[in-house]
Design a protein around this motif. Structure first.
Motif, short mmCIF file in Angstrom:
data_model
loop_
_atom_site.label_atom_id
_atom_site.label_comp_id
_atom_site.label_asym_id
_atom_site.label_seq_id
_atom_site.Cartn_x
_atom_site.Cartn_y
_atom_site.Cartn_z
N LEU A 1 12.64 -2.65 -5.94
CA LEU A 1 12.06 -3.00 -6.93
C LEU A 1 10.71 -3.61 -7.39
CD1 LEU A 1 13.76 -6.37 -7.30
CD2 LEU A 1 14.74 -4.46 -7.93
N LEU A 2 9.90 -2.35 -6.96
CA LEU A 2 8.60 -1.52 -6.53
C LEU A 2 7.86 -1.07 -7.83
CD1 LEU A 2 6.54 -1.53 -4.30
CD2 LEU A 2 5.84 0.26 -5.84
N GLY A 3 8.64 -0.49 -8.67
CA GLY A 3 7.68 -0.11 -10.21
C GLY A 3 7.11 -0.70 -10.47
N ARG A 4 7.69 -1.91 -11.59
CA ARG A 4 7.25 -3.41 -11.99
C ARG A 4 6.00 -3.89 -11.21
NH1 ARG A 4 11.77 -7.77 -11.04
NH2 ARG A 4 12.79 -6.10 -10.85
N GLU A 5 6.16 -3.51 -10.04
CA GLU A 5 4.15 -4.22 -9.60
C GLU A 5 3.06 -3.16 -9.47
OE1 GLU A 5 5.58 -6.04 -5.69
OE2 GLU A 5 7.38 -6.75 -6.59
N LEU A 6 3.58 -2.37 -9.94
CA LEU A 6 2.44 -1.21 -10.13
C LEU A 6 0.66 -1.59 -10.79
CD1 LEU A 6 3.89 2.33 -10.23
CD2 LEU A 6 3.54 1.08 -8.17
N GLU A 7 1.17 -2.32 -11.68
CA GLU A 7 -0.05 -2.56 -12.27
C GLU A 7 -1.02 -3.51 -11.30
OE1 GLU A 7 -3.65 -4.20 -13.44
OE2 GLU A 7 -1.36 -6.07 -13.19
N PRO A 8 -0.49 -4.29 -10.70
CA PRO A 8 -1.25 -5.22 -9.85
C PRO A 8 -1.84 -4.70 -8.36
CG PRO A 8 1.15 -6.13 -9.88
CD PRO A 8 0.81 -5.17 -11.00
N LEU A 9 -0.27 -4.25 -7.58
CA LEU A 9 -0.87 -3.42 -6.63
C LEU A 9 -1.95 -2.71 -6.52
CD1 LEU A 9 3.05 -2.12 -5.82
CD2 LEU A 9 1.37 -3.48 -4.02
N LEU A 10 -2.29 -1.36 -8.05
CA LEU A 10 -3.25 -0.77 -7.77
C LEU A 10 -4.67 -1.50 -7.73
CD1 LEU A 10 -1.97 2.21 -10.10
CD2 LEU A 10 -2.28 2.89 -7.94
N THR A 11 -4.19 -2.23 -8.94
CA THR A 11 -5.83 -3.13 -9.20
C THR A 11 -6.47 -4.07 -8.17
OG1 THR A 11 -4.82 -3.46 -11.51
CG2 THR A 11 -6.88 -5.10 -10.80
N LEU B 1 7.66 1.18 2.62
CA LEU B 1 6.10 1.04 2.95
C LEU B 1 6.64 -0.43 3.10
CD1 LEU B 1 3.96 3.65 1.85
CD2 LEU B 1 5.20 3.98 3.71
N ARG B 2 6.58 -0.92 4.06
CA ARG B 2 6.52 -2.72 4.55
C ARG B 2 4.87 -2.91 3.75
NH1 ARG B 2 9.64 -4.26 8.43
NH2 ARG B 2 10.54 -2.54 9.30
N ASP B 3 3.90 -2.23 3.56
CA ASP B 3 2.30 -2.45 2.98
C ASP B 3 1.72 -1.37 1.99
OD1 ASP B 3 0.18 -4.10 2.49
OD2 ASP B 3 -0.59 -4.28 4.68
N PRO B 4 2.63 -1.56 0.74
CA PRO B 4 1.88 -0.53 -0.23
C PRO B 4 0.41 -0.37 -0.45
CG PRO B 4 3.50 -1.92 -0.67
CD PRO B 4 3.45 -2.38 0.64
N GLY B 5 0.35 -2.02 -0.11
CA GLY B 5 -1.21 -2.51 -0.09
C GLY B 5 -2.05 -1.29 0.52
N ARG B 6 -2.26 -1.59 1.28
CA ARG B 6 -2.63 -0.90 2.40
C ARG B 6 -3.15 0.51 2.90
NH1 ARG B 6 -1.09 -1.30 9.10
NH2 ARG B 6 -2.63 0.60 10.11
N ALA B 7 -1.73 1.10 2.30
CA ALA B 7 -1.19 2.69 1.64
C ALA B 7 -2.97 3.19 0.64
CB ALA B 7 0.00 2.63 1.18
N LEU B 8 -2.49 1.83 -0.39
CA LEU B 8 -3.90 2.47 -1.50
C LEU B 8 -4.76 2.49 -0.87
CD1 LEU B 8 -1.37 0.54 -4.19
CD2 LEU B 8 -1.72 2.92 -4.08
N ALA B 9 -4.79 1.77 -0.24
CA ALA B 9 -6.77 1.24 0.51
C ALA B 9 -7.24 2.36 1.22
CB ALA B 9 -6.33 0.56 1.45
#
Length: 284
Positions: free
Chosen positions: A189-199, A131-139
């Motif tokens: 390389l998204l795996g390393r970014e999961l914590e900040p994305l979810l928070t 996804l281009r915007d995983p943060g928006r998807a998580l919202a």
């Protein structure tokens, strides 16, 4: 030359092209991956009977089967934006897990056709990276998850690859896949970014744990199911796109793939890290 009338720029779609394609070979690769890694990735994930579980981006149902087997009695709603994938998924799950309680919906992850707080749990695997915007998807996922409900996210990270015999040429062909996915708007390389994305998306109790795959000749099932049929097959699938983009030559590509395959031979080793995150939708 054809002249076209300029159009007003629009906001880029948050979706990307699925860099691996939708071929029968890719469907088989996804099945091999899910079956080989089921114990590793699904361990610790089980939902109680009667709970409402949303699987986002179910694809061809490769993960849905294991989700249903781990949570007998859970009511699973599986969504994907590809009607073709949903058709394959329905047939696959019916064959592999006929007792599973699964309903299927074509849906856009960014505009889910569900009411607020409709689900007790959400599961998504290998989706945010495309996804281009995983943060928006998580919202959006947080919107349809009830307060106190849980979210489970699993993603890979191609930067975690370590293998023997090491080879600059093999690393180059892996790099081409990473580049192509990035050019399409995704992130291998998204795996390393999961914590900040979810928070940042407002979830609480975020916990991320690595799930490591290590394969050598003492683990032949992993060598075949993961090193060969999952990872190397994934890299091989982007050959034509890498050539068309001018990233490599046929000779360089063939050398890199040949070197990468040595990691699956006797004396070779292969290591990859997935990241599994759990989080909670906050109470109001």
């Amino acid at each position: 030359m054809t002249t076209t009338t300029p159009t007003t720029p629009t906001t880029p779609t948050p979706h990307t092209a699925y860099v691996h394609g939708y071929s029968p070979q890719e469907a088989r690769r996804l099945g091999d991956q899910a079956d080989t890694l089921a114990a590793l990735l699904h361990a610790g994930t089980a939902y109680p009977p009667g709970s409402r579980v949303l699987e986002v981006g179910c694809g061809v149902g490769a993960q849905t089967v294991h989700l249903a087997r781990s949570s007998p009695g859970a009511r699973i709603v599986a969504v994907d934006r590809s009607e073709e994938s949903l058709t394959q998924a329905r047939a696959y799950v019916t064959e592999q897990a006929p007792a599973a309680d699964v309903t299927w919906h074509p849906a856009d992850l960014f505009q889910l056709p569900f009411t607020d707080a409709e689900f007790d749990h959400i599961f998504t695997c290998f989706v945010l990276e495309h996804l281009r915007d995983p943060g928006r998807a998580l919202a959006e996922l947080r919107r349809v998850l009830r307060p106190g409900g849980t979210l489970t996210v699993i993603e890979g990270d191609h930067g975690s690859v370590v293998f023997h015999p090491d080879s600059h040429h093999a690393h180059e062909v892996i790099g081409h896949q990473i580049h192509l996915q990035s050019a399409a708007g995704g992130n291998a390389l998204l795996g390393r970014e999961l914590e900040p994305l979810l928070t940042d998306a407002g979830f609480t109790d975020v916990a991320v744990r690595p799930r490591t795959v290590y394969a050598d000749r003492t683990r032949p099932a992993l060598v075949d199911g993961f090193t060969r049929k999952t990872f190397i097959a994934m890299i091989e699938s982007v050959r034509d796109d890498a050539m068309a983009a001018g990233l490599t030559t046929a000779a360089d590509w063939n050398r890199g793939i040949a070197d990468l395959r040595r990691a699956a031979d006797d004396g070779g080793t292969f290591h990859y890290t997935f990241f599994k995150a759990t989080a909670v939708s906050p109470q109001p």
